[in-house]
Design a protein around this motif. Structure first.
Motif, PDB file in Angstrom:
ATOM      1  N   ASN A  46       0.750  -1.265   0.011  1.00  0.00           N
ATOM      2  CA  ASN A  46       0.118  -0.038  -0.001  1.00  0.00           C
ATOM      3  C   ASN A  46       0.774   1.275   0.101  1.00  0.00           C
ATOM      4  N   CYS A  47       0.291   2.335  -0.491  1.00  0.00           N
ATOM      5  CA  CYS A  47       0.897   3.655  -0.536  1.00  0.00           C
ATOM      6  C   CYS A  47       0.409   4.227   0.851  1.00  0.00           C
ATOM      7  N   LEU A  48       0.894   5.395   1.210  1.00  0.00           N
ATOM      8  CA  LEU A  48       0.309   6.216   2.367  1.00  0.00           C
ATOM      9  C   LEU A  48      -1.205   6.054   2.002  1.00  0.00           C
ATOM     10  N   THR A  49      -1.857   5.712   3.046  1.00  0.00           N
ATOM     11  CA  THR A  49      -3.214   5.596   3.415  1.00  0.00           C
ATOM     12  C   THR A  49      -4.018   6.366   4.295  1.00  0.00           C
ATOM     13  N   VAL A  50      -5.016   7.292   3.888  1.00  0.00           N
ATOM     14  CA  VAL A  50      -5.581   7.930   5.013  1.00  0.00           C
ATOM     15  C   VAL A  50      -7.001   7.565   5.047  1.00  0.00           C
ATOM     16  N   ILE A  51      -7.659   7.072   6.067  1.00  0.00           N
ATOM     17  CA  ILE A  51      -8.998   6.834   5.998  1.00  0.00           C
ATOM     18  C   ILE A  51      -9.733   7.244   7.368  1.00  0.00           C
ATOM     19  N   PHE A  52     -11.056   7.971   6.733  1.00  0.00           N
ATOM     20  CA  PHE A  52     -11.788   8.394   7.850  1.00  0.00           C
ATOM     21  C   PHE A  52     -13.034   7.318   7.748  1.00  0.00           C
ATOM     22  N   PHE A  53     -13.350   7.168   9.094  1.00  0.00           N
ATOM     23  CA  PHE A  53     -14.375   6.040   9.447  1.00  0.00           C
ATOM     24  C   PHE A  53     -15.636   6.831  10.098  1.00  0.00           C
ATOM     25  N   LYS A  54     -16.771   7.103   9.044  1.00  0.00           N
ATOM     26  CA  LYS A  54     -17.988   7.414   9.579  1.00  0.00           C
ATOM     27  C   LYS A  54     -18.616   6.575  10.531  1.00  0.00           C
ATOM     28  N   GLU A  55     -18.584   5.409  10.089  1.00  0.00           N
ATOM     29  CA  GLU A  55     -18.851   4.217  10.970  1.00  0.00           C
ATOM     30  C   GLU A  55     -17.906   3.384  10.834  1.00  0.00           C
ATOM     31  N   GLY A  56     -17.146   2.816  12.044  1.00  0.00           N
ATOM     32  CA  GLY A  56     -15.946   1.825  11.993  1.00  0.00           C
ATOM     33  C   GLY A  56     -16.222   0.734  12.736  1.00  0.00           C
ATOM     34  N   ASN A  57     -15.840  -0.553  12.044  1.00  0.00           N
ATOM     35  CA  ASN A  57     -15.898  -1.902  12.678  1.00  0.00           C
ATOM     36  C   ASN A  57     -14.514  -2.508  12.332  1.00  0.00           C
ATOM     37  N   GLY A  58     -14.334  -3.491  13.017  1.00  0.00           N
ATOM     38  CA  GLY A  58     -13.171  -4.428  12.871  1.00  0.00           C
ATOM     39  C   GLY A  58     -11.855  -3.880  12.950  1.00  0.00           C
ATOM     40  N   GLU A  59     -10.835  -4.431  12.557  1.00  0.00           N
ATOM     41  CA  GLU A  59      -9.473  -3.910  12.868  1.00  0.00           C
ATOM     42  C   GLU A  59      -8.376  -4.302  11.884  1.00  0.00           C
ATOM     43  N   PHE A  60      -7.442  -3.441  11.586  1.00  0.00           N
ATOM     44  CA  PHE A  60      -6.324  -3.500  10.582  1.00  0.00           C
ATOM     45  C   PHE A  60      -5.304  -4.161  11.304  1.00  0.00           C
ATOM     46  N   GLN A  61      -4.585  -5.181  10.686  1.00  0.00           N
ATOM     47  CA  GLN A  61      -3.420  -6.027  11.340  1.00  0.00           C
ATOM     48  C   GLN A  61      -2.326  -5.897  10.472  1.00  0.00           C
ATOM     49  N   HIS A  62      -1.029  -5.557  10.816  1.00  0.00           N
ATOM     50  CA  HIS A  62       0.209  -5.589  10.094  1.00  0.00           C
ATOM     51  C   HIS A  62       1.229  -6.124  11.468  1.00  0.00           C
ATOM     52  N   LYS A  63       1.958  -7.021  11.052  1.00  0.00           N
ATOM     53  CA  LYS A  63       3.009  -7.693  12.007  1.00  0.00           C
ATOM     54  C   LYS A  63       2.437  -7.797  13.226  1.00  0.00           C
ATOM     55  N   ASN A  64       2.996  -7.003  14.222  1.00  0.00           N
ATOM     56  CA  ASN A  64       2.277  -6.957  15.523  1.00  0.00           C
ATOM     57  C   ASN A  64       1.440  -5.728  15.760  1.00  0.00           C
ATOM     58  N   ALA A  65       1.242  -5.065  14.828  1.00  0.00           N
ATOM     59  CA  ALA A  65       0.105  -3.920  15.133  1.00  0.00           C
ATOM     60  C   ALA A  65      -1.304  -4.278  14.740  1.00  0.00           C
ATOM     61  N   ARG A  66      -1.996  -3.724  15.642  1.00  0.00           N
ATOM     62  CA  ARG A  66      -3.436  -3.843  15.686  1.00  0.00           C
ATOM     63  C   ARG A  66      -4.258  -2.472  15.736  1.00  0.00           C
ATOM     64  N   LEU A  67      -4.916  -2.176  14.628  1.00  0.00           N
ATOM     65  CA  LEU A  67      -5.604  -0.903  14.769  1.00  0.00           C
ATOM     66  C   LEU A  67      -6.938  -0.917  14.613  1.00  0.00           C
ATOM     67  N   LYS A  68      -7.980  -0.607  15.723  1.00  0.00           N
ATOM     68  CA  LYS A  68      -9.198  -0.720  15.647  1.00  0.00           C
ATOM     69  C   LYS A  68      -9.957   0.402  14.525  1.00  0.00           C
ATOM     70  N   ALA A  69     -10.910  -0.093  14.089  1.00  0.00           N
ATOM     71  CA  ALA A  69     -11.616   1.156  13.373  1.00  0.00           C
ATOM     72  C   ALA A  69     -12.742   1.455  13.979  1.00  0.00           C
ATOM     73  N   LYS A  70     -12.940   2.944  14.450  1.00  0.00           N
ATOM     74  CA  LYS A  70     -13.906   3.244  15.269  1.00  0.00           C
ATOM     75  C   LYS A  70     -14.650   4.376  14.603  1.00  0.00           C
ATOM     76  N   ASP A  71     -15.854   4.475  15.183  1.00  0.00           N
ATOM     77  CA  ASP A  71     -16.729   5.644  14.680  1.00  0.00           C
ATOM     78  C   ASP A  71     -16.025   6.772  14.722  1.00  0.00           C
ATOM     79  N   ASN A  72     -16.346   7.956  13.678  1.00  0.00           N
ATOM     80  CA  ASN A  72     -15.741   9.065  13.832  1.00  0.00           C
ATOM     81  C   ASN A  72     -14.230   9.268  14.044  1.00  0.00           C
ATOM     82  N   SER A  73     -13.487   8.431  13.719  1.00  0.00           N
ATOM     83  CA  SER A  73     -12.093   8.388  13.733  1.00  0.00           C
ATOM     84  C   SER A  73     -11.349   8.383  12.311  1.00  0.00           C
TER      85      SER A  73
END
Length: 304
Positions: A46-73
């Motif tokens: 992926n290139c540099l990616t900027v994501i806005f979640f009006k409604e967020g669910n689930g999570e992003f995983q990369h190696k040991n990183a876990r980033l949760k998708a949240k509403d209004n984030s």
């Protein structure tokens, strides 16, 4: 209008909607809008990616990183070999997402860091400027980039979106996140730690405290609460917060309370007495004195 992106993946650069999430290379720009649900998705290199979640669910995983998708984030993902997105409940996510090639982000960083004369002398030279963006879900209401993304999201649900230039929107978002990253770098450098990774982790925890303060500004906030939510000792929190934001947590809270109280007073929906009660001042006279000291005039001066 709000459902026009449901179960569709619309790329504003191509002015085209897809039935399935498309893949793009690191050298391609995209501006995606969609409201969809999928349990699993991988985007590679992926290139540099900027994501806005009006409604967020689930999570992003990369190696040991876990980033949760949240509403209004919103979150920024650095260029790398890719991420895996998991959404076990298969809930809908409502998203505005930018893909920004490395060449464009390098130009932006070079522009923000260089002097105007140098840019005029050699406009074709962009250098190889780059740095790592902070990867952490952030509340969109508390950062300039988040507010900008929310504004673009809102416009995407109107007829005006068709007439907005995707290249200009991308530049505007990129400039905003780069400026905040440069500010974040200055804050990181103020934190006492030998390793950069330790400085960055401390900043992430300070931002948790920062957002907790903004979320609860109308309540009484203790150091114990801030220490707990940020997983920092009270001494570490106090010292790092003061160096990062130029104020102690208590000073920052009081300043924010007054700033928000001023907004309420100017709005006119509440009386001065009600605003004083909302923000936990012991009585209206104390509120008025503190307010006047901060803004040079009593609250009544700012009534519409």
């Amino acid at each position: 209008m709000k459902n026009k992106f449901k179960d569709k993946y619309y790329n504003h650069f191509e002015k085209k909607a897809f039935e399935l999430p498309p893949h793009y290379s690191q050298q391609e720009s995209f501006l995606m809008r969609y409201k969809a649900r999928f349990e699993h998705y991988e985007f590679l290199e992926n290139c540099l990616t900027v994501i806005f979640f009006k409604e967020g669910n689930g999570e992003f995983q990369h190696k040991n990183a876990r980033l949760k998708a949240k509403d209004n984030s919103f979150l920024v993902l650095n260029p790398n070999e890719g991420w895996e997105y998991l959404n076990e409940n298969n809930d809908y996510i409502d998203v505005l997402s930018f893909g920004i090639p490395n060449s464009l982000s390098s130009q932006c960083i070079h522009f923000l860091k260089d002097h105007n004369q140098q840019l005029l002398d050699d406009p074709s030279h962009f250098g190889q400027e780059s740095f790592s963006f902070l990867e952490k879900p952030l509340n969109s209401d508390y950062y300039s980039s988040g507010k900008l993304l929310k504004n673009i999201y809102d416009q995407s649900n109107t007829y005006r979106y068709e007439f907005l230039c995707p290249e200009e929107l991308t530049i505007e978002v990129l400039q905003s996140i780069c400026k905040e990253q440069l500010l974040g770098n200055k804050i990181t450098n103020k934190i006492d730690a030998k390793k950069l990774s330790t400085k960055e982790e401390t900043l992430k925890r300070l931002l948790i405290a920062y957002e907790f303060i903004h979320d609860n500004v109308q309540n009484q906030i203790s150091m114990d609460q801030l220490s707990h939510v940020s997983s920092l000792s009270k001494f570490h929190l106090y010292d790092s917060f003061k160096k990062a934001f130029g104020k102690t947590p208590h000073q920052y809270i009081n300043r924010l309370k007054l700033s928000k109280a001023k907004e309420y007073v100017e709005n006119g929906d509440f009386s001065v007495s009600e605003v004083s009660d909302l923000f936990g001042f012991s009585d209206q006279s104390v509120f008025s004195k503190v307010f006047k000291k901060a803004y040079g005039h009593p609250p009544s001066y700012f009534r519409i």
